[in-house]
Every structure is written in structure tokens, then in C-alpha cells.
Scaffold this motif. Structure first.
Motif, PDB file in Angstrom:
ATOM      1  N   ALA A   4      40.455  51.578  17.555  1.00 17.47           N
ATOM      2  CA  ALA A   4      39.055  51.561  17.109  1.00 17.47           C
ATOM      3  C   ALA A   4      38.239  52.709  17.685  1.00 17.47           C
ATOM      4  O   ALA A   4      37.085  52.893  17.313  1.00 17.47           O
ATOM      5  N   GLN A   5      38.840  53.487  18.606  1.00 19.24           N
ATOM      6  CA  GLN A   5      38.167  54.613  19.260  1.00 19.24           C
ATOM      7  C   GLN A   5      36.839  54.180  19.884  1.00 19.24           C
ATOM      8  O   GLN A   5      35.800  54.814  19.729  1.00 19.24           O
ATOM      9  N   VAL A   6      36.905  53.057  20.617  1.00 24.45           N
ATOM     10  CA  VAL A   6      35.724  52.535  21.294  1.00 24.45           C
ATOM     11  C   VAL A   6      35.344  53.459  22.444  1.00 24.45           C
ATOM     12  O   VAL A   6      36.201  53.966  23.168  1.00 24.45           O
ATOM     13  N   LYS A   7      34.073  53.664  22.617  1.00 24.63           N
ATOM     14  CA  LYS A   7      33.588  54.511  23.692  1.00 24.63           C
ATOM     15  C   LYS A   7      33.753  53.796  25.032  1.00 24.63           C
ATOM     16  O   LYS A   7      33.410  52.627  25.175  1.00 24.63           O
ATOM     17  N   PHE A   8      34.311  54.474  26.025  1.00 23.30           N
ATOM     18  CA  PHE A   8      34.564  53.952  27.361  1.00 23.30           C
ATOM     19  C   PHE A   8      35.373  52.650  27.317  1.00 23.30           C
ATOM     20  O   PHE A   8      34.891  51.586  27.728  1.00 23.30           O
ATOM     21  N   PRO A   9      36.595  52.680  26.823  1.00 22.07           N
ATOM     22  CA  PRO A   9      37.411  51.457  26.767  1.00 22.07           C
ATOM     23  C   PRO A   9      37.736  50.894  28.142  1.00 22.07           C
ATOM     24  O   PRO A   9      38.084  49.721  28.272  1.00 22.07           O
ATOM     25  N   GLU A  10      37.626  51.705  29.193  1.00 21.95           N
ATOM     26  CA  GLU A  10      37.921  51.232  30.547  1.00 21.95           C
ATOM     27  C   GLU A  10      37.024  50.075  30.959  1.00 21.95           C
ATOM     28  O   GLU A  10      37.395  49.265  31.812  1.00 21.95           O
ATOM     29  N   LEU A  11      35.842  49.982  30.343  1.00 22.99           N
ATOM     30  CA  LEU A  11      34.920  48.903  30.696  1.00 22.99           C
ATOM     31  C   LEU A  11      35.496  47.529  30.384  1.00 22.99           C
ATOM     32  O   LEU A  11      35.066  46.525  30.962  1.00 22.99           O
ATOM     33  N   TYR A  12      36.471  47.460  29.492  1.00 26.38           N
ATOM     34  CA  TYR A  12      37.038  46.180  29.070  1.00 26.38           C
ATOM     35  C   TYR A  12      38.396  45.905  29.719  1.00 26.38           C
ATOM     36  O   TYR A  12      39.034  44.906  29.383  1.00 26.38           O
ATOM     37  N   LEU A  13      38.813  46.757  30.648  1.00 29.37           N
ATOM     38  CA  LEU A  13      40.136  46.630  31.252  1.00 29.37           C
ATOM     39  C   LEU A  13      39.995  46.394  32.757  1.00 29.37           C
ATOM     40  O   LEU A  13      39.377  47.190  33.469  1.00 29.37           O
ATOM     41  N   ALA A  14      40.586  45.315  33.243  1.00 29.81           N
ATOM     42  CA  ALA A  14      40.421  44.892  34.638  1.00 29.81           C
ATOM     43  C   ALA A  14      40.885  45.919  35.666  1.00 29.81           C
ATOM     44  O   ALA A  14      40.232  46.089  36.707  1.00 29.81           O
ATOM     45  N   PRO A  15      42.019  46.616  35.456  1.00 27.07           N
ATOM     46  CA  PRO A  15      42.482  47.538  36.503  1.00 27.07           C
ATOM     47  C   PRO A  15      41.453  48.594  36.912  1.00 27.07           C
ATOM     48  O   PRO A  15      41.390  48.979  38.087  1.00 27.07           O
ATOM     49  N   PHE A  16      40.655  49.051  35.964  1.00 31.87           N
ATOM     50  CA  PHE A  16      39.684  50.091  36.288  1.00 31.87           C
ATOM     51  C   PHE A  16      38.543  49.539  37.143  1.00 31.87           C
ATOM     52  O   PHE A  16      37.957  50.261  37.952  1.00 31.87           O
ATOM     53  N   TRP A  17      38.229  48.261  36.977  1.00 33.44           N
ATOM     54  CA  TRP A  17      37.221  47.630  37.831  1.00 33.44           C
ATOM     55  C   TRP A  17      37.759  47.466  39.248  1.00 33.44           C
ATOM     56  O   TRP A  17      37.016  47.614  40.219  1.00 33.44           O
ATOM     57  N   VAL A  18      39.041  47.165  39.359  1.00 32.07           N
ATOM     58  CA  VAL A  18      39.659  47.060  40.683  1.00 32.07           C
ATOM     59  C   VAL A  18      39.677  48.431  41.360  1.00 32.07           C
ATOM     60  O   VAL A  18      39.396  48.555  42.558  1.00 32.07           O
ATOM     61  N   ILE A  19      39.998  49.476  40.588  1.00 31.40           N
ATOM     62  CA  ILE A  19      39.982  50.836  41.135  1.00 31.40           C
ATOM     63  C   ILE A  19      38.579  51.194  41.616  1.00 31.40           C
ATOM     64  O   ILE A  19      38.399  51.776  42.690  1.00 31.40           O
ATOM     65  N   ALA A  20      37.565  50.834  40.830  1.00 28.87           N
ATOM     66  CA  ALA A  20      36.178  51.115  41.215  1.00 28.87           C
ATOM     67  C   ALA A  20      35.819  50.380  42.504  1.00 28.87           C
ATOM     68  O   ALA A  20      35.117  50.927  43.368  1.00 28.87           O
ATOM     69  N   TRP A  21      36.294  49.154  42.648  1.00 32.49           N
ATOM     70  CA  TRP A  21      36.021  48.382  43.863  1.00 32.49           C
ATOM     71  C   TRP A  21      36.668  49.032  45.080  1.00 32.49           C
ATOM     72  O   TRP A  21      36.045  49.179  46.130  1.00 32.49           O
ATOM     73  N   MET A  22      37.919  49.441  44.937  1.00 34.00           N
ATOM     74  CA  MET A  22      38.634  50.007  46.075  1.00 34.00           C
ATOM     75  C   MET A  22      38.170  51.427  46.394  1.00 34.00           C
ATOM     76  O   MET A  22      38.060  51.809  47.561  1.00 34.00           O
ATOM     77  N   SER A  23      37.908  52.228  45.378  1.00 32.63           N
ATOM     78  CA  SER A  23      37.569  53.650  45.582  1.00 32.63           C
ATOM     79  C   SER A  23      36.068  53.920  45.593  1.00 32.63           C
ATOM     80  O   SER A  23      35.653  55.080  45.606  1.00 32.63           O
ATOM     81  N   LYS A  24      35.270  52.866  45.523  1.00 36.73           N
ATOM     82  CA  LYS A  24      33.800  52.911  45.520  1.00 36.73           C
ATOM     83  C   LYS A  24      33.214  53.266  44.167  1.00 36.73           C
ATOM     84  O   LYS A  24      32.075  52.904  43.878  1.00 36.73           O
ATOM     85  N   GLU A  25      33.988  53.940  43.308  1.00 34.36           N
ATOM     86  CA  GLU A  25      33.506  54.203  41.960  1.00 34.36           C
ATOM     87  C   GLU A  25      34.646  54.690  41.080  1.00 34.36           C
ATOM     88  O   GLU A  25      35.664  55.186  41.566  1.00 34.36           O
ATOM     89  N   TYR A  26      34.440  54.499  39.785  1.00 29.51           N
ATOM     90  CA  TYR A  26      35.375  55.047  38.800  1.00 29.51           C
ATOM     91  C   TYR A  26      34.539  55.606  37.664  1.00 29.51           C
ATOM     92  O   TYR A  26      33.646  54.931  37.133  1.00 29.51           O
ATOM     93  N   THR A  27      34.820  56.839  37.294  1.00 26.87           N
ATOM     94  CA  THR A  27      34.051  57.496  36.230  1.00 26.87           C
ATOM     95  C   THR A  27      34.871  57.531  34.952  1.00 26.87           C
ATOM     96  O   THR A  27      35.929  58.168  34.897  1.00 26.87           O
TER      97      THR A  27
END
Length: 335
Positions: free
Chosen positions: A260-283
Motif C-alpha cells: 500500500a506504500q503507507v508512509k512511515f510503516p515502522e509506526l505499525y511494527l513493534a520492533p522499531f518501537w523497541v529499538i526506539a526504547w533501547m536507543s532513545k530514538e528511531y527515525t
């Protein structure tokens, strides 16, 4: 004997807890050994070897370029001329194209590499905590032990919350001790197979905070496993939900979002939230958007997931799952 002491003893004495904890520790030990064996300390000898390799490749590239020019000139006026650039404009490489550092062996820099190791540590122990937490209460439900326990101590919420407290305290102890050994092990790896350059007090404080976030992640994983197993009254409930979320939901959603070419698909995927938690942020970056800067370079749209956002998401999920487990413990028929 108090209920808390009894639950702590039950947690520690369970064979499944011991096996899974030992398995997680063996995995972490294997990571340390692997990093140790695949890195080496860089000294004058390694620099000399890397410099020699860089110069040898440079000379070989220059010779290949000269040979190509000779072949090009010989092919002029023949059918083979089309295989070469017009007018034999073949640019020879410069010596700066062959940097000695590119030929260096892998070396473990504590400042640069320890964050990845802390994330690995958190992932392994979070998985172990989730399964141990699920099994700790799930086995009680499936074996009838919970019903027998409530005959002795009929306060439902007190029993379940004490079990959860015993689990979290046990997981905390395991994580803190293992984190200290983990950090010490990689300090030793850096001393013998790498370097400790740049390890200031501020860097150590940053690593300490990262390990604290790792502890929180492990505790949340354990509590989620406990809550899901209590909701389903079986260990398989928690494991089934985990498999469903990881395999079906995450991979399925990722595929759908890609199509569907959704903008910022990482927002819907749990691993990227975990990365943001551990690394303080994910862009997250949207490469479908192109914003030209002053130099005419394309700059994609970005959206940053901060550790505060990730922490809030973890807290909401934790409250929902554990809260639902407590509510059903109070309302549902035990038999």
C-alpha cells in the motif's frame, strides 16, 4: 511461610525456570565468545599489513587501468572499440581511493559496539522472561494448582499479584547480575581484542541508563507473559499470542504496508518501537517524498519515535494486559 516466600521458592525451584534461564545465559555466553573470536586488537603489525594490502590493491588497479587503456587504443577502428569508453577516457584510481583502514581486521571498540551488545542482551533476556512468566502462572492454572492454592489463601487478587511480584523480583535479580557480568565481559573483550577509547564518565552513565531501560523491557516482557497466560489460564495462550503477533501480525502487516506504500510503516511494527526504547530514538524515513535542500539533494520526510513515546506505548500495553488479568481473576469462575 509467607505467600511471597512460597511463590519465590516455587519460581526458583521450577525445572522449566532453571532450564530456560540457563539456556538464555548460554546464548549470551556464546555471543561473548563469538565477539571475542571474531575481533582482534589493532597494533603496528596489523596497520602495516593493512597498509601493504591497500598499496598492493592500488598498484594492481593502476596496472589494470593501464592495460585497459592499451587494449582500448589497440581496438580503435575495429568492432571491439564499442566495448571501451569514447576516446579511451579511462580514469586511473588515486591512492586515496585505497585507505588502509578499510583493510583493518575487525576490532571491538567498547564505546561504539557496547550499545548493540546491550540491545542483544535485552532481547535475549526479554524472551526468557516472557516464557518463564507465562509458564510460571500458566502451569498453575493447567495443573489445578491455582485452585488448590486459593483454598488455602482465598484472596484471589492477593495471590495473583504476589505471584507477579515474585516473578518480577526474581527477573530483576537475574537481569541485574547478568548485566554486570555482561558489561564486565565486554570490557575484557575490548581490553584484549579491541579498545576502550573515549570511555568517559558520561559514556558510562549513558550505558548505565541504557541497561536500566533494558531491565524495564525485560520486566515488561515477563509481566506480559504472566498476564497473557493468566488470561488464557494456560502457558500456550501467551506463546500463541506472541507467535501470532510476531509471525502473522508483524510480517503480514509489513507486507500489506509495503504494497500500500503507507508512509512511515515502522509506526505499525513493534520492533522499531523497541529499538526506539533501547536507543532513545528511531527515525523513520519516507523515501517516496523528496524535499530538495539548498544543494539540490533529495531529503526524505522523517518522523522520530522517541524513547518517551515508546515507553508510553509499553506502559499502555502492560496496564491493559495485566489489568485484564487481574479483572478476570476477580470475576471469572476459578473452576
Amino acid at each position: 511461610m509467607s505467600l511471597y516466600r512460597a511463590e519465590t521458592r516455587r519460581l526458583v525451584k521450577r525445572r522449566f525456570t532453571k532450564l530456560f534461564a540457563i539456556g538464555a545465559l548460554l546464548i549470551l555466553a556464546a555471543v561473548v565468545v563469538g565477539v571475542f573470536l571474531t575481533n582482534q586488537k589493532v597494533g603496528p603489525d596489523q596497520i602495516a599489513v593493512a597498509t601493504a594490502k591497500a598499496q598492493a590493491d592500488y598498484r594492481q588497479s593502476v596496472a589494470s587501468t593501464e592495460q585497459m587503456k592499451t587494449d582500448c587504443q589497440a581496438a580503435q577502428g575495429t568492432a571491439k572499440a564499442s566495448q571501451f569508453p569514447p576516446n579511451c577516457e579511462i580514469i586511473a584510481p588515486s591512492e586515496s581511493d585505497f585507505q588502509a583502514e578499510w583493510y583493518m581486521p575487525a576490532t571491538f571498540g567498547l564505546k561504539d559496539n557496547l550499545p548493540d551488545m546491550i540491545t542483544t542482551f535485552a532481547a535475549v533476556l526479554a524472551l526468557a522472561a516472557f516464557v518463564i512468566g507465562a509458564s510460571f502462572v500458566g502451569a498453575e492454572w493447567s495443573s489445578g494448582g491455582m485452585m488448590n492454592l486459593l483454598l488455602w489463601r482465598p484472596r484471589r487478587l492477593q495471590v495473583l499479584s504476589t505471584k507477579l511480584a515474585a516473578l518480577l523480583v526474581g527477573v530483576t535479580g537475574l537481569t541485574v547480575v547478568t548485566a554486570a557480568l555482561w558489561t564486565a565481559a565486554f570490557w575484557g573483550v575490548a581490553k584484549t581484542r579491541g579498545n576502550t577509547i573515549g570511555m568517559t564518565s558520561g559514556v558510562w552513565q549513558s550505558f548505565g541508563l541504557m541497561e536500566l531501560r533494558a531491565l524495564v523491557l525485560v520486566l515488561v516482557a515477563g509481566a506480559l507473559g504472566f498476564g497473557l497466560a493468566s488470561l488464557g489460564r494456560h502457558t500456550a495462550m501467551a506463546l500463541g499470542v506472541a507467535i501470532g503477533v510476531i509471525v502473522v501480525f508483524q510480517f503480514g502487516v509489513a507486507a500489506v504496508l509495503a504494497v500500500a506504500q503507507v508512509k512511515f510503516p515502522e509506526l505499525y511494527l513493534a520492533p522499531f518501537w523497541v529499538i526506539a526504547w533501547m536507543s532513545k530514538e528511531y527515525t523513520a524515513q519516507d523515501y517516496n517524498a523528496c524535499n530538495l535542500d539548498g544543494t539540490g539533494t533529495c531529503q526524505p520526510d522523517t518522523l522520530t519515535i522517541t524513547w518517551q513515546m515508546a515507553g508510553s506505548a509499553l506502559a499502555i500495553i502492560l496496564v491493559l494486559v495485566v489489568g485484564a488479568a487481574m479483572w478476570t481473576m476477580r470475576k471469572r469462575d476459578i473452576t
